[in-house]
Design a protein around this motif. Sequence first.
Motif, short mmCIF file in Angstrom:
data_model
loop_
_atom_site.label_atom_id
_atom_site.label_comp_id
_atom_site.label_asym_id
_atom_site.label_seq_id
_atom_site.Cartn_x
_atom_site.Cartn_y
_atom_site.Cartn_z
N LEU A 36 39.72 37.59 53.02
CA LEU A 36 40.78 38.46 52.49
C LEU A 36 40.54 38.76 51.01
CD1 LEU A 36 43.93 36.92 54.23
CD2 LEU A 36 42.79 39.09 54.77
N ILE A 37 40.12 37.75 50.26
CA ILE A 37 39.81 37.95 48.84
C ILE A 37 38.70 38.99 48.69
CG2 ILE A 37 38.80 36.87 46.78
CD1 ILE A 37 41.70 36.15 47.17
N MET A 38 37.68 38.87 49.53
CA MET A 38 36.58 39.84 49.48
C MET A 38 37.07 41.24 49.80
SD MET A 38 33.48 40.66 48.94
CE MET A 38 32.48 39.18 48.85
N CYS A 39 37.92 41.39 50.79
CA CYS A 39 38.46 42.71 51.15
C CYS A 39 39.25 43.30 49.99
CB CYS A 39 39.35 42.60 52.38
SG CYS A 39 38.47 42.21 53.90
N ILE A 40 40.05 42.48 49.31
CA ILE A 40 40.84 42.94 48.17
C ILE A 40 39.92 43.39 47.03
CG2 ILE A 40 42.46 42.22 46.37
CD1 ILE A 40 43.71 40.35 48.49
N MET A 41 38.89 42.59 46.78
CA MET A 41 37.95 42.92 45.69
C MET A 41 37.19 44.22 45.99
SD MET A 41 38.10 40.72 43.19
CE MET A 41 39.87 40.86 43.44
N LEU A 42 36.78 44.38 47.23
CA LEU A 42 36.06 45.61 47.60
C LEU A 42 36.97 46.83 47.49
CD1 LEU A 42 34.00 44.33 50.67
CD2 LEU A 42 33.13 44.93 48.40
N PHE A 43 38.23 46.66 47.88
CA PHE A 43 39.19 47.77 47.75
C PHE A 43 39.40 48.11 46.27
CE2 PHE A 43 43.56 49.30 47.17
CZ PHE A 43 43.53 50.44 47.96
N ARG A 44 39.51 47.05 45.45
CA ARG A 44 39.67 47.26 44.00
C ARG A 44 38.46 47.99 43.43
NH1 ARG A 44 42.39 48.60 39.65
NH2 ARG A 44 41.68 47.53 37.75
#
Length: 231
Positions: free
Chosen positions: A11-19
Motif C-alpha cells: 500500500l505504501i508503494m502504491c501511494i508513493m507511485l501515485f504521488r
Amino acid sequence: MAFYVYIFLLLIMCIMLFRGAVLIKFLSNKVKVIAFIIIAAMSLRYISIFIMYFSSSMKYLYLLKVPFFLNLPSIPIIAFTVLYIFVRKDNVKFYYIFIITAVLCAAYAIMMYKCEAVLQNLEEYKFILGYTLVLSNQYIYWGYLVFNTLVIFFVLAFVNKSNANKLGIYMVLSAACITISELIAWLMGIRVLAENILGDVGWIVVFIYALSKVKKTADRLNYKAPSKVSR
C-alpha cells in the motif's frame, strides 16, 4: 504478522507511485521523461506482484516475467537520477541520465531474452498464498548487490559537501543499505516477506523526495513578483 507487513508495504508503494504520477506534471521536460519511465516501470512491476501474490493458479503467470523484474533496471536509474539532484554537480549534464537509461533498458531486454525465470509457489516458504518468479542466473542478483554497495561508497564522499542535499544523501544511504541487507538475507535463504520489496520502497521514497525538491526549486524559479501597474 509478515502478511500484514507485506500488505502495508504494498500500500505504501502504491501511494508513493501515485504521488510520483501527480508530481510528474510539475517537472521540467527532461526530468519528466525519466520520472515517467520510472513510475511506469515500477507500476507495472507492482501490478504483476499483486497478480502473482493473489493468484490461485499458476496458469499464464510466466507471462509476467518482463514486468516482474523491472526493479532491476529502475532502481539504478533512480539512483543515478537522485544522485544528480542531491549532489548538485553543475559540470555534469542531465542528458547522461538518458544515456544510462537507454543502456540499462537495452541490457534488461537482453537479460530477459537470455535468462530463464523459475515460477515458485510461495507455500514452499510458509506463506499463505501466491507465486513468485526467480531468475535462474544468480549473478544478476549479485550484480544488483554490487551496484548498491558502490552507491554507498560513492555517496559517502559527498556527506560532508556543503552544496549537497544532506537529507537526500542519508536517504540514499538508507535505501542502499536496506536493499543490500534484504538481498543478502534472501540469497542466504532467509525470506521474511513474500517478495523483496523493502529496498524498492526505500528507493521510491527517495525518488519521490527528490522529485518534490525539483518541484520546489522550479516553483521558486518560476515565481514572478507582481508587476507595477502602469499609470
